[in-house]
Design a protein around this motif. Structure first.
Motif, PDB file in Angstrom:
ATOM      1  N   LEU A 169     -11.690   0.204 116.690  1.00  0.00           N
ATOM      2  CA  LEU A 169     -10.873   1.257 117.287  1.00  0.00           C
ATOM      3  C   LEU A 169     -10.084   0.673 118.454  1.00  0.00           C
ATOM      4  CD1 LEU A 169     -13.359   4.250 117.279  1.00  0.00           C
ATOM      5  CD2 LEU A 169     -11.506   3.810 115.701  1.00  0.00           C
ATOM      6  N   PRO A 170      -8.898   1.114 118.754  1.00  0.00           N
ATOM      7  CA  PRO A 170      -8.163   2.234 118.181  1.00  0.00           C
ATOM      8  C   PRO A 170      -7.522   1.871 116.846  1.00  0.00           C
ATOM      9  CG  PRO A 170      -6.894   1.245 119.931  1.00  0.00           C
ATOM     10  CD  PRO A 170      -8.204   0.527 119.888  1.00  0.00           C
ATOM     11  N   VAL A 171      -7.368   2.878 116.011  1.00  0.00           N
ATOM     12  CA  VAL A 171      -6.789   2.691 114.690  1.00  0.00           C
ATOM     13  C   VAL A 171      -5.746   3.785 114.464  1.00  0.00           C
ATOM     14  CG1 VAL A 171      -8.538   4.055 113.503  1.00  0.00           C
ATOM     15  CG2 VAL A 171      -7.362   2.286 112.260  1.00  0.00           C
ATOM     16  N   VAL A 219      -2.214   9.785 112.296  1.00  0.00           N
ATOM     17  CA  VAL A 219      -3.431   9.969 113.074  1.00  0.00           C
ATOM     18  C   VAL A 219      -3.689   8.705 113.884  1.00  0.00           C
ATOM     19  CG1 VAL A 219      -5.903  10.420 112.964  1.00  0.00           C
ATOM     20  CG2 VAL A 219      -4.389  11.479 111.301  1.00  0.00           C
ATOM     21  N   GLU A 220      -3.872   8.882 115.191  1.00  0.00           N
ATOM     22  CA  GLU A 220      -4.272   7.787 116.064  1.00  0.00           C
ATOM     23  C   GLU A 220      -5.679   8.107 116.535  1.00  0.00           C
ATOM     24  OE1 GLU A 220      -1.458   7.335 119.213  1.00  0.00           O
ATOM     25  OE2 GLU A 220       0.227   7.318 117.817  1.00  0.00           O
ATOM     26  N   LEU A 221      -6.619   7.250 116.210  1.00  0.00           N
ATOM     27  CA  LEU A 221      -8.029   7.483 116.479  1.00  0.00           C
ATOM     28  C   LEU A 221      -8.519   6.497 117.531  1.00  0.00           C
ATOM     29  CD1 LEU A 221     -10.317   9.278 115.385  1.00  0.00           C
ATOM     30  CD2 LEU A 221     -10.766   7.524 113.702  1.00  0.00           C
ATOM     31  N   VAL A 236      -8.236  11.778 119.986  1.00  0.00           N
ATOM     32  CA  VAL A 236      -7.549  11.719 118.694  1.00  0.00           C
ATOM     33  C   VAL A 236      -6.164  12.316 118.902  1.00  0.00           C
ATOM     34  CG1 VAL A 236      -7.538  12.566 116.321  1.00  0.00           C
ATOM     35  CG2 VAL A 236      -9.695  11.973 117.416  1.00  0.00           C
ATOM     36  N   VAL A 237      -5.140  11.636 118.409  1.00  0.00           N
ATOM     37  CA  VAL A 237      -3.771  12.142 118.500  1.00  0.00           C
ATOM     38  C   VAL A 237      -3.251  12.348 117.081  1.00  0.00           C
ATOM     39  CG1 VAL A 237      -1.443  11.737 119.359  1.00  0.00           C
ATOM     40  CG2 VAL A 237      -3.403  10.874 120.648  1.00  0.00           C
ATOM     41  N   MET A 266       5.696  17.168 116.590  1.00  0.00           N
ATOM     42  CA  MET A 266       4.668  17.564 117.554  1.00  0.00           C
ATOM     43  C   MET A 266       3.557  16.539 117.571  1.00  0.00           C
ATOM     44  SD  MET A 266       2.766  20.638 115.482  1.00  0.00           S
ATOM     45  CE  MET A 266       4.240  21.489 115.025  1.00  0.00           C
ATOM     46  N   ALA A 267       2.873  16.498 118.700  1.00  0.00           N
ATOM     47  CA  ALA A 267       1.702  15.636 118.858  1.00  0.00           C
ATOM     48  C   ALA A 267       0.575  16.501 119.398  1.00  0.00           C
ATOM     49  CB  ALA A 267       2.001  14.490 119.814  1.00  0.00           C
ATOM     50  N   ILE A 268      -0.568  16.458 118.741  1.00  0.00           N
ATOM     51  CA  ILE A 268      -1.732  17.239 119.152  1.00  0.00           C
ATOM     52  C   ILE A 268      -2.776  16.264 119.674  1.00  0.00           C
ATOM     53  CG2 ILE A 268      -3.508  18.851 118.397  1.00  0.00           C
ATOM     54  CD1 ILE A 268      -1.584  19.581 116.072  1.00  0.00           C
ATOM     55  N   ASN A 269      -3.107  16.386 120.954  1.00  0.00           N
ATOM     56  CA  ASN A 269      -4.108  15.531 121.584  1.00  0.00           C
ATOM     57  C   ASN A 269      -5.430  16.282 121.632  1.00  0.00           C
ATOM     58  OD1 ASN A 269      -2.489  13.267 122.339  1.00  0.00           O
ATOM     59  ND2 ASN A 269      -1.510  14.600 123.835  1.00  0.00           N
TER      60      ASN A 269
END
Length: 174
Positions: free
Chosen positions: A26-28, A44-46, A51-52, A62-65
């Motif tokens: 991680l991060p991936v 997806v950014e993990l 998580v984004v 949009m980006a959801i954090n």
């Protein structure tokens, strides 16, 4: 830390190969299937703590954090002839696939690793998860009385000692 791209061993959405993310690297960042997003794909950014989710819906990006602690746990789902590990959220549209495989030992090992890395419980999921209902606000009497009346004392019985009967009223007049 090194930055991972889609060519670093992570399979894009719709790939015929099974999805296998390494919890130790991680991060991936990877693409996942999303029915609501444009083109049916979300990014997806993990990370270990967050998580984004990035997607576009009707042209609006949009980006959801989300914090990892907002997720319920690592769930094991059975699909056709394979099993899938999912980072499970209360909102089913925010759940994230982590690993798909038909090898039971590989799934069990990955399940333990993901659970340890994120400090989340291991869950088995037989039925799809429904979003939790909204909490009831305040209390039951709030719907019956206005807020300022709830704070005020209600009128009780009249004290008999303060009632003066058969007396003349004194009124000052000009």
């Amino acid at each position: 830390m090194r930055r991972q791209t889609t060519t670093s061993g992570i399979n894009p959405a719709g790939s015929s190969r099974a999805l296998r993310l390494d919890p130790l690297s991680l991060p991936v960042s990877f693409d996942a299937h999303d029915v609501r997003a444009d083109n049916g794909v979300r990014r997806v950014e993990l990370h270990r703590e967050r998580v984004v989710l990035r997607r576009a819906v009707q042209g609006m990006r949009m980006a959801i954090n989300l914090r990892v602690t907002d997720f319920r746990g690592i769930a094991l789902r059975g699909i056709d002839d394979a099993q899938m590990l999912v980072l499970l959220h209360r909102d089913p549209s925010l759940s994230i696939p982590l690993c798909v495989s038909s090898d039971r030992e590989e799934i069990a090992a990955a399940w333990q690793k993901w659970s340890d890395i994120f400090s989340l419980p291991q869950l088995t999921e037989e039925a799809p998860c429904e979003p939790t209902p909204r909490r009831r606000r305040r209390n039951a009497i709030r719907a019956r009385r206005p807020k300022f009346l709830v704070r005020r004392r209600g009128g009780g019985s009249v004290d008999a000692a303060n009632v003066h009967r058969d007396e003349r009223e004194i009124i000052a007049r000009n």
